[in-house]
Structures are given as C-alpha cells and as structure tokens.
Design an enzyme around this catalytic site. Structure first.
Site, PDB file in Angstrom:
ATOM      1  N   ASP A 199      62.110  -0.713  34.500  1.00 23.21           N
ATOM      2  CA  ASP A 199      61.435  -1.624  34.424  1.00 23.21           C
ATOM      3  C   ASP A 199      62.212  -2.717  35.680  1.00 23.21           C
ATOM      4  O   ASP A 199      62.855  -3.210  35.088  1.00 23.21           O
ATOM      5  CB  ASP A 199      60.723  -2.341  33.349  1.00 23.21           C
ATOM      6  CG  ASP A 199      60.167  -0.914  33.224  1.00 23.21           C
ATOM      7  OD1 ASP A 199      59.094  -0.772  34.132  1.00 23.21           O
ATOM      8  OD2 ASP A 199      59.600  -1.001  32.056  1.00 23.21           O
TER       9      ASP A 199
ATOM     10  N   ASP B 137      68.826   1.335  34.573  1.00 18.12           N
ATOM     11  CA  ASP B 137      66.940   0.624  34.386  1.00 18.12           C
ATOM     12  C   ASP B 137      66.029   1.016  35.092  1.00 18.12           C
ATOM     13  O   ASP B 137      66.412   1.164  36.301  1.00 18.12           O
ATOM     14  CB  ASP B 137      67.887  -0.510  34.109  1.00 18.12           C
ATOM     15  CG  ASP B 137      66.002  -1.422  33.635  1.00 18.12           C
ATOM     16  OD1 ASP B 137      65.668  -0.813  32.214  1.00 18.12           O
ATOM     17  OD2 ASP B 137      66.195  -2.227  33.651  1.00 18.12           O
TER      18      ASP B 137
HETATM   19 MG    MG Z   1      64.730  -3.713  33.146  1.00 18.46          MG
END
Ligand code: MG
EC number: 3.1.3.-
Length: 186
Positions: free
Chosen positions: A8, A6
């Site tokens: 962020d 991922d």
């Molecule tokens: Mg995230």
C-alpha cells in the site's frame, strides 16, 4: 539482491482511492491524508476505521490503481537479476484478494513470496527472509528497518513528510527508486 517491497502506497495507489471512500462513508471532507493513522485524519475511533476496512476489504483492496511506474520498476528489478518479496502490513486473511489484485494488474509476483505481517512486525519477516533492501512508504517501518542496517527507499507521500533518519532515501518516483538500487549494485 533480495528486495523487500511494501504494497500500500508503494505498489498499490491505495490512499487516493481510500480518501474518496472514507469521505463518503464517514461524511467528511478531508482533502489530504497527512497522517498514516487514518482514524485520526477522519476523526473516528480506531475500531470504527478497522471495522470499515474489514467489512469492505474486497472493494477497498481491489479498487486502487497501481502506483505509476511500480509495475515497470518491479519488472526492471527482476530483469536485472534481483529477487522480489512483497511484505505488507495487511492481514493473512487478505492474501487472496491481494494476490488477485497483483495478477489483475499484471504485477509480477510469486504466491509464496507475498508475505503478510498483519499486527506483527515487518522487521521480523525482513530478517527471516534475508531481505537486503526495502521499499516502503510508512516512515515508522522505514526507520525500524533502516536501524537494522538495511538501505531503505521511502516513496514520498503526504503522510511521510517528517525528517528522515540515516539509511533512508526519500524518492519521488519509482524511477528514482530504481536508480538508487542500481547505485548500490554498482
Ligand atoms: Mg505502505
């Protein structure tokens, strides 16, 4: 192994930067983001929060620093022979700025291996790309992916303090994530 990552809260240290910006914009004094649903934290409508991000995407996505240890951790994974595929809930329209940010920070990536789930499910991309391990910070996504049988490493954050279901390992640093992945391999 083929590792899904991922962006962020895992590679980009987005939330401290957004906390400052959102306090200014919405005239709030929030100290900690304790819920992944940020419109709830700042007590504004979901639309108001979405509009703010859409109108300020370039600045909000370029400004954050990388998470401590992320660049080095990803370099270690690649050096040890793993494949890295980024899977973010950002929208496809944000691909250009996202890839520019990765390049600016010197974080290794291949353009065609930066994938954007947007409003659709990350899990679909995880399956489609044959991901074997996932690194995430949002416990809802972590649970969905873990339930499909993949080991998930959850990077600890103020907004993911819930108890974790099986298959998810909470890590407090990229060093811990790397050790966890090395333990699977070994
Ligand atoms: Mg995230």
């Amino acid at each position: 192994m083929r590792i899904g990552i991922d962006i962020d809260g895992v590679v980009s240290d987005s939330y401290p930067c957004w906390l400052t910006e959102l306090n200014l914009h919405f005239d709030r004094n929030v100290a900690v983001i304790d819920d992944y649903e940020m419109h709830l934290v700042f007590d504004v409508s979901r639309d108001a929060m979405n509009d703010y991000f859409v109108c300020n995407a370039e600045r909000l996505l370029m400004a954050p620093k990388p998470i401590t240890g992320a660049k080095e951790g990803i370099e270690t994974l690649l050096r040890e022979g793993h494949e890295v595929i980024y899977i973010t809930a950002r929208t496809p329209e944000e691909k250009d700025v996202t890839v520019r940010w990765l390049s600016m920070c010197g974080i290794p990536h291949e353009h065609e291996r930066v994938l954007f789930a947007g409003v659709s499910s990350k899990l679909e991309l995880v399956k489609l790309w044959g991901i074997e391990v996932f690194i995430e910070d949002y416990q809802v996504n972590a649970r969905l992916i873990a339930e499909s049988g993949l080991p998930v490493f959850l990077l600890d954050a103020s907004y993911n303090q819930e108890e974790l279901s099986s298959g998810i390992t909470r890590c407090h640093s990229w060093d811990e994530i790397i050790k966890g992945i090395q333990a699977i391999k070994g």
